[in-house]
Structure formats: structure tokens, C-alpha cells
Write a protein that holds these residues in place. Sequence first.
Motif, PDB file in Angstrom:
ATOM      1  N   VAL A  74      -6.137   4.638 -20.861  1.00  0.00           N
ATOM      2  CA  VAL A  74      -4.932   5.426 -20.602  1.00  0.00           C
ATOM      3  C   VAL A  74      -3.977   5.232 -21.765  1.00  0.00           C
ATOM      4  N   VAL A  75      -3.413   6.343 -22.237  1.00  0.00           N
ATOM      5  CA  VAL A  75      -2.386   6.268 -23.286  1.00  0.00           C
ATOM      6  C   VAL A  75      -1.051   5.978 -22.624  1.00  0.00           C
ATOM      7  N   ARG A  76      -0.136   5.425 -23.391  1.00  0.00           N
ATOM      8  CA  ARG A  76       1.130   4.988 -22.803  1.00  0.00           C
ATOM      9  C   ARG A  76       1.950   6.139 -22.232  1.00  0.00           C
ATOM     10  N   LYS A  77       1.774   7.359 -22.779  1.00  0.00           N
ATOM     11  CA  LYS A  77       2.532   8.488 -22.258  1.00  0.00           C
ATOM     12  C   LYS A  77       2.090   8.881 -20.852  1.00  0.00           C
ATOM     13  N   LYS A  78       0.856   8.522 -20.512  1.00  0.00           N
ATOM     14  CA  LYS A  78       0.328   8.867 -19.189  1.00  0.00           C
ATOM     15  C   LYS A  78       0.420   7.709 -18.198  1.00  0.00           C
ATOM     16  N   LEU A  79       0.932   6.585 -18.642  1.00  0.00           N
ATOM     17  CA  LEU A  79       0.960   5.412 -17.765  1.00  0.00           C
ATOM     18  C   LEU A  79       1.876   5.652 -16.563  1.00  0.00           C
ATOM     19  N   GLN A  80       3.025   6.268 -16.761  1.00  0.00           N
ATOM     20  CA  GLN A  80       3.916   6.547 -15.637  1.00  0.00           C
ATOM     21  C   GLN A  80       3.294   7.570 -14.688  1.00  0.00           C
ATOM     22  N   LEU A  81       2.507   8.490 -15.232  1.00  0.00           N
ATOM     23  CA  LEU A  81       1.811   9.460 -14.394  1.00  0.00           C
ATOM     24  C   LEU A  81       0.795   8.755 -13.481  1.00  0.00           C
ATOM     25  N   VAL A  82       0.110   7.760 -14.031  1.00  0.00           N
ATOM     26  CA  VAL A  82      -0.809   6.970 -13.212  1.00  0.00           C
ATOM     27  C   VAL A  82      -0.044   6.274 -12.086  1.00  0.00           C
ATOM     28  N   GLY A  83       1.145   5.794 -12.383  1.00  0.00           N
ATOM     29  CA  GLY A  83       1.926   5.077 -11.384  1.00  0.00           C
ATOM     30  C   GLY A  83       2.379   5.957 -10.237  1.00  0.00           C
ATOM     31  N   ILE A  84       2.941   7.118 -10.511  1.00  0.00           N
ATOM     32  CA  ILE A  84       3.436   7.971  -9.427  1.00  0.00           C
ATOM     33  C   ILE A  84       2.274   8.602  -8.647  1.00  0.00           C
ATOM     34  N   THR A  85       1.158   8.817  -9.325  1.00  0.00           N
ATOM     35  CA  THR A  85      -0.009   9.346  -8.612  1.00  0.00           C
ATOM     36  C   THR A  85      -0.586   8.297  -7.667  1.00  0.00           C
ATOM     37  N   ALA A  86      -0.640   7.045  -8.109  1.00  0.00           N
ATOM     38  CA  ALA A  86      -1.104   5.973  -7.238  1.00  0.00           C
ATOM     39  C   ALA A  86      -0.199   5.813  -6.029  1.00  0.00           C
ATOM     40  N   MET A  87       1.113   5.976  -6.222  1.00  0.00           N
ATOM     41  CA  MET A  87       2.025   5.891  -5.086  1.00  0.00           C
ATOM     42  C   MET A  87       1.828   7.074  -4.144  1.00  0.00           C
ATOM     43  N   LEU A  88       1.531   8.246  -4.684  1.00  0.00           N
ATOM     44  CA  LEU A  88       1.270   9.416  -3.833  1.00  0.00           C
ATOM     45  C   LEU A  88       0.038   9.177  -2.955  1.00  0.00           C
ATOM     46  N   LEU A  89      -1.022   8.637  -3.562  1.00  0.00           N
ATOM     47  CA  LEU A  89      -2.225   8.347  -2.792  1.00  0.00           C
ATOM     48  C   LEU A  89      -1.966   7.272  -1.731  1.00  0.00           C
ATOM     49  N   ALA A  90      -1.221   6.240  -2.083  1.00  0.00           N
ATOM     50  CA  ALA A  90      -0.911   5.172  -1.129  1.00  0.00           C
ATOM     51  C   ALA A  90      -0.074   5.710   0.032  1.00  0.00           C
ATOM     52  N   CYS A  91       0.838   6.642  -0.263  1.00  0.00           N
ATOM     53  CA  CYS A  91       1.642   7.233   0.802  1.00  0.00           C
ATOM     54  C   CYS A  91       0.773   8.061   1.744  1.00  0.00           C
ATOM     55  N   LYS A  92      -0.184   8.789   1.183  1.00  0.00           N
ATOM     56  CA  LYS A  92      -1.071   9.587   2.028  1.00  0.00           C
ATOM     57  C   LYS A  92      -1.935   8.695   2.920  1.00  0.00           C
ATOM     58  N   TYR A  93      -2.204   7.498   2.466  1.00  0.00           N
ATOM     59  CA  TYR A  93      -3.030   6.574   3.235  1.00  0.00           C
ATOM     60  C   TYR A  93      -2.210   5.799   4.263  1.00  0.00           C
ATOM     61  N   GLU A  94      -0.993   5.406   3.939  1.00  0.00           N
ATOM     62  CA  GLU A  94      -0.219   4.493   4.788  1.00  0.00           C
ATOM     63  C   GLU A  94       0.915   5.161   5.562  1.00  0.00           C
ATOM     64  N   GLU A  95       1.562   6.147   4.956  1.00  0.00           N
ATOM     65  CA  GLU A  95       2.801   6.673   5.523  1.00  0.00           C
ATOM     66  C   GLU A  95       2.534   7.765   6.553  1.00  0.00           C
ATOM     67  N   VAL A  96       3.508   7.893   7.452  1.00  0.00           N
ATOM     68  CA  VAL A  96       3.493   9.014   8.396  1.00  0.00           C
ATOM     69  C   VAL A  96       4.111  10.242   7.744  1.00  0.00           C
ATOM     70  N   SER A  97       5.230  10.044   7.062  1.00  0.00           N
ATOM     71  CA  SER A  97       5.898  11.126   6.332  1.00  0.00           C
ATOM     72  C   SER A  97       5.719  10.880   4.838  1.00  0.00           C
ATOM     73  N   VAL A  98       4.955  11.755   4.177  1.00  0.00           N
ATOM     74  CA  VAL A  98       4.596  11.564   2.775  1.00  0.00           C
ATOM     75  C   VAL A  98       5.590  12.307   1.881  1.00  0.00           C
ATOM     76  N   PRO A  99       6.080  11.647   0.827  1.00  0.00           N
ATOM     77  CA  PRO A  99       6.949  12.362  -0.128  1.00  0.00           C
ATOM     78  C   PRO A  99       6.200  13.542  -0.754  1.00  0.00           C
ATOM     79  N   VAL A 100       6.905  14.596  -0.989  1.00  0.00           N
ATOM     80  CA  VAL A 100       6.292  15.775  -1.610  1.00  0.00           C
ATOM     81  C   VAL A 100       6.189  15.558  -3.109  1.00  0.00           C
ATOM     82  N   VAL A 101       5.335  16.346  -3.742  1.00  0.00           N
ATOM     83  CA  VAL A 101       5.089  16.193  -5.176  1.00  0.00           C
ATOM     84  C   VAL A 101       6.366  16.452  -5.971  1.00  0.00           C
ATOM     85  N   GLU A 102       7.190  17.384  -5.491  1.00  0.00           N
ATOM     86  CA  GLU A 102       8.424  17.697  -6.211  1.00  0.00           C
ATOM     87  C   GLU A 102       9.362  16.487  -6.271  1.00  0.00           C
TER      88      GLU A 102
END
Length: 423
Positions: free
Chosen positions: A237-265
Amino acid sequence: MAGSDENNPGVIGPANVQVAFRVGTGKFAAAAVGNNRRALTNINRNIIGPPPYPRPVNKRGLLERQAVCQKVIPVHRPITRKFAAHLANTHQTKPEKIGKSKDCSIVDIENSKAENDFSVPMSVQHTEAIRGGIEEMVEVEMEDVEDEPVTDIDSPDSKNPLAVVEYIDDLYNFYKKAEKSYRVSPSYMQQQSDINERMRGILIDWLVEVHYKFELMDETLYLTVNLIDRFLEVNQVVRKKLQLVGITAMLLACKYEEVSVPVVEDLILISDKAYSRQEILDMEKLMVKTLKFNLSVPTPYVFMRRYLKAAESDTKFELLSFFMIELCLVEYEMLKYPSSLLAAAAIYTAQCTLSQSKHWSKNNVRYTSYSEEQLMECSRLMVNFHQNAGTGKLTGVHRKYSTSKYGYAAKIEPVNFLVNTRF
């Protein structure tokens, strides 16, 4: 027959001297026959020495009686303390019981205790005395050693179907085995050419603040960090995409754990519009494909809940424990420890911090399967993180736990003596 005969010593005549023994209410008459039969006083002389007569009879003191007993103990047979006392007492003739005749005496044994009789062999008495002494020693030792009890922490939830008490031990045994399969290499960052450990720490420190701002569940944060590390272990992963990896991982974790998932926006907004919606969705596809959709992993949070229950924690204890382990999420070097050990060490460190003493109960050892020595190295690192939590640039965890919602856990003084203790 009228008299005694030397050739027939068994004949009893009226000329013989009789000695009466009073036993209870009856009498038993025994005759000393002929000149060849020895009187009772002569027999006693062979056992205990010269008779006490004719000098006055005085009761001996305890020390004097012990001295007499020591003189008469035969070296060829064992003797008990009761038997020694019996020898000393039976040959003390009371003044009022002394007869006028020198050849005969009346001995009162009515007051003799039954246990002093020799109906039981002396070898048995000696064995029983030794056994009784050993049992007394064992009882004293058992009283001195108070074993710390191990309680059943699941018994209060026996009627709660959500607690799955019947399967809880099997579940955590499975978690302990499964955590080995989902651990990442503590040196995986060497394979990355454009990012390093410091960048990873900055990303996770920022995600801690995002997690706090969105008011997500605790499980979501731990799963997010796990997904990031597992993805970076196998993908460049290049450093410019590192933050993208982080927010995507949080999106997946929310879909797995949360009842109300934050939207992509919302994720786009929180990242200052650095990425588009399509980039996030593409990264989501790549991530789940790389991880082979394995999102059910035993994170430190899974073990924290179980171990806190075993430690009988209160709210303050719980918040301080989570503060310790979230400090470890930011630190790359803590990847060398399994999730279960991190959870146990965080609880141990928090316990020492609040009590200002080292104590790891048998209950904790039983349910964590870690001894105090196994936790010490990890615990010392946590104390160092606690000491430096408010300094430097990575202060997201410290600010989070400096609020009233988290009980100002970050403001508790570190347990410095753990760092200075040598084992």
C-alpha cells in the motif's frame, strides 16, 4: 490340705499370706505360696527399684515423676506417654491406704482409668500415638495454609440464555486456538516499501477519534485494527492510500458489529473528501477478497469481557483496563503479543494501578491461563505507554479517556513500581 509343701508349691494353705486387691465393688484374693514365691514388693523392686517403704510417702512433682519414668523405661520395648504416667502413678501409695503389716499392703486401683489398663498391646498404643501426632500436625498445617478459592463466575448467569453458560468454556478454548490463525507477523511492516510503523500509529490514533466521534461500539474499533493489519500484511500500500484502507476497514467492521452503520458519505466527509465513493467501494471489495471474508476473529475485546468478569471489576477498573489496551492498539511493537495476553496484561496493569500492589488471583490465573510472570513484560510496556500517553503527537487515546464519559481514566497516576521491579 493343712499346710504348704515345698515339693508341691501349688498347694494353698491357711498359713500363706493373702493380699487383697480391691477392684470396683468385688474382691480378688491371691496367695503368695511357699518360700519360692516372691512377694509383690520384690517383683516391683525388679521393675522400679527399691520400694518406697519405710520412709514417708510423698506425692512426687511432675519433674520428679518424669525422672522416675525415664529410669524405668525398658530400652527393648516402646513406651507411650500414658504408660509412663501409669508407672509413676500406680507406685505412689497414698498414706491412708498403707496397712500395718510389712508383708502385705492394700493397693486401691479403683480410681485407675480404663485407658491405662493393658488390654491393648503397647505396640498398638505406640502406633496410635504416632498416628495421632501426625494427624495433629497435618491439621495444624492445613489451618495455617488458606488456599484462595476459585469461584465459578458463570453461576449467576445460569438462567440467562444469552450467557450460554453450557458452552462458554468451549467457546473461549476455541478463541484461544483461533487467535493463532489470525495473528499477523510482528515484522510485516518490513515488506512495505512506502509506509512504516509510525504511519500506522498515526492512522490508528486518528481512527480512535473517528470511532469516538461516531459513537460506535467498542468491538468495532478492535476489529477495525485487526482488518488493517491483516490487509497490510499481504498487500503493498502506498502512503496516499493508507487512510483509505483505514476508513474502509472501519466500514467493514461497522457492517459486522453495528446495528446502525455509518453511510459512505460520512466517511468521505470525515476524511476531508480525500477519496471518492467509488474508491471506497473498490477498496472494500479488494479487502474482503484479500481477507477471504474472514471477519469473525477473536480480538482483544473478546477476551477483555471474559477476563474482567473473572477479576470482578467495577466501572473504574473496567475503563482503566480499556485505556491500557487501546494504548497498545496504536503501538506496532505490541503485535508480538496474542490478543488474549494483551487483555490479561491490561487487566493486571489496571489492577496494580488501582491497588498499588501486585496481586494476580487464582481466579485470574484460572480463567486467563496466564501467570503473573507471563504478563510482566507486556505489563511494563503498558506502564511506559501510560507514562507517555499525554506527550507527543499520538494523543487520541489519552484525550478520549480524559473525558467524564470514560471516567478520567487517563488522569490516574501510572503504576511506576512495576517498571522498577525485578523478577
